[in-house]
Write a protein that holds these residues in place. Structure first.
Motif, PDB file in Angstrom:
ATOM      1  N   ALA A  97      -0.835   5.564   1.125  1.00 34.78           N
ATOM      2  CA  ALA A  97      -0.288   4.913   2.315  1.00 34.78           C
ATOM      3  C   ALA A  97      -1.338   4.045   3.001  1.00 34.78           C
ATOM      4  N   ALA A 113       2.904   1.355  -2.578  1.00 34.61           N
ATOM      5  CA  ALA A 113       3.678   2.329  -1.792  1.00 34.61           C
ATOM      6  C   ALA A 113       5.125   2.436  -2.282  1.00 34.61           C
ATOM      7  N   LEU A 145       2.915   9.249  -1.093  1.00 32.26           N
ATOM      8  CA  LEU A 145       2.307   8.404  -0.068  1.00 32.26           C
ATOM      9  C   LEU A 145       1.110   9.057   0.605  1.00 32.26           C
ATOM     10  N   THR A 146       1.173  10.359   0.790  1.00 28.59           N
ATOM     11  CA  THR A 146       0.067  11.051   1.449  1.00 28.59           C
ATOM     12  C   THR A 146      -0.915  11.641   0.441  1.00 28.59           C
ATOM     13  N   ALA A 189      -1.930   0.857   0.988  1.00 28.41           N
ATOM     14  CA  ALA A 189      -0.787  -0.060   1.087  1.00 28.41           C
ATOM     15  C   ALA A 189      -0.715  -0.732   2.454  1.00 28.41           C
ATOM     16  N   VAL A 190      -0.919   0.032   3.510  1.00 26.10           N
ATOM     17  CA  VAL A 190      -0.818  -0.526   4.867  1.00 26.10           C
ATOM     18  C   VAL A 190      -1.925  -1.542   5.126  1.00 26.10           C
ATOM     19  N   THR A 197      -5.685   7.806   0.887  1.00 28.73           N
ATOM     20  CA  THR A 197      -4.288   7.968   0.478  1.00 28.73           C
ATOM     21  C   THR A 197      -3.665   6.648   0.048  1.00 28.73           C
ATOM     22  N   LEU A 199       6.923   5.652  -4.237  1.00 34.81           N
ATOM     23  CA  LEU A 199       8.131   6.302  -3.724  1.00 34.81           C
ATOM     24  C   LEU A 199       9.237   6.360  -4.772  1.00 34.81           C
ATOM     25  N   SER A 226      -3.862  11.610  -2.482  1.00 38.88           N
ATOM     26  CA  SER A 226      -5.131  10.880  -2.633  1.00 38.88           C
ATOM     27  C   SER A 226      -5.565  10.925  -4.089  1.00 38.88           C
ATOM     28  N   SER A 264      -0.070  -4.071  -1.949  1.00 36.49           N
ATOM     29  CA  SER A 264       0.691  -3.209  -1.037  1.00 36.49           C
ATOM     30  C   SER A 264       1.943  -2.634  -1.691  1.00 36.49           C
ATOM     31  N   ASN A 272       4.108  14.643  -2.140  1.00 35.85           N
ATOM     32  CA  ASN A 272       4.417  13.387  -1.455  1.00 35.85           C
ATOM     33  C   ASN A 272       3.438  12.317  -1.916  1.00 35.85           C
TER      34      ASN A 272
END
Length: 203
Positions: A179, A55, A75-76, A182-183, A177, A59, A78, A52, A73
């Motif tokens: 994000a 992420a 995080l978004t 990671a989530v 992605t 950043l 792919s 995780s 970005n």
């Protein structure tokens, strides 16, 4: 002997003298994965939490590296490397399900298992351990390693591509992605650590 060695010896002795055929076979057989299921789930939870970290690593990318992503970005984005992360998540989840399935059987029938059934459960557990602590751990290390590579800056990425490698930050075209990886990894990591503590008390 020190206290730690005595504790290990005591656990082995208790397992051998226990009524459970599963415990007797677990401590007597040769295997690299003889640890209790609760401990292996804790290790898998740790691997998920490490995964995780992609992420916050993304950043922290310098501006030129972040610009490699389609919308700027990370995080978004792919990227190709996110697919390896998704593979690691999938393998770890499959392995965790295997460990949890064995644990569920043990919670219901640990003291009444036949030797044959105990061997079958240990075989399933070994496959799950190999996937989660072998294949999944390797995929996690590769994923986090490549993400950390981006922190070296755009020159390092361009050098890698010029040397014949495919940019790990190139679009994958799949929609997976950073994000999402990671989530899912963070949620699964916390869940497995909780399951580990529960099973440590019950098994």
């Amino acid at each position: 002997m020190n206290g730690s060695t005595n504790q290990i010896d005591d656990r082995i002795a208790r397992a051998i003298l226990a009524d459970s055929k599963y415990e007797q076979l677990r401590v007597r057989r040769f295997s690299y994965f003889k640890q209790p299921i609760s401990r292996k789930l804790a290790w898998q939870g740790g691997l998920f939490l490490v995964l995780s970290l992609v992420a916050p690593i993304a950043l922290a990318y310098p501006g030129p590296v972040a610009a490699l992503f389609v919308d700027g970005n990370p995080l978004t984005g792919s990227p190709v490397i996110a697919l390896v992360g998704a593979f690691a998540v999938g393998v770890e989840l499959l392995a965790a399900l295997g460990h949890l399935a064995v644990a569920a059987v043990l919670l219901r029938r640990k003291s009444t298992l036949s030797r044959r059934r105990a061997r079958n459960l240990l075989a399933v557990e070994d496959v799950a351990s190999l996937l989660g602590l072998g294949t999944g751990a390797l995929a996690t290390a590769v994923t986090v390693g490549y993400f950390c590579f981006g922190l070296a800056g755009l020159d390092a990425v361009q050098w890698y591509v010029a040397a014949g490698g495919r940019s790990p930050f190139a679009p994958s075209g799949t929609g997976v992605t950073i994000a999402v990886v990671a989530v899912v990894a963070a949620v699964a990591g916390v869940a497995l650590l909780g399951a580990s503590r529960y099973l440590d008390r019950r098994l």
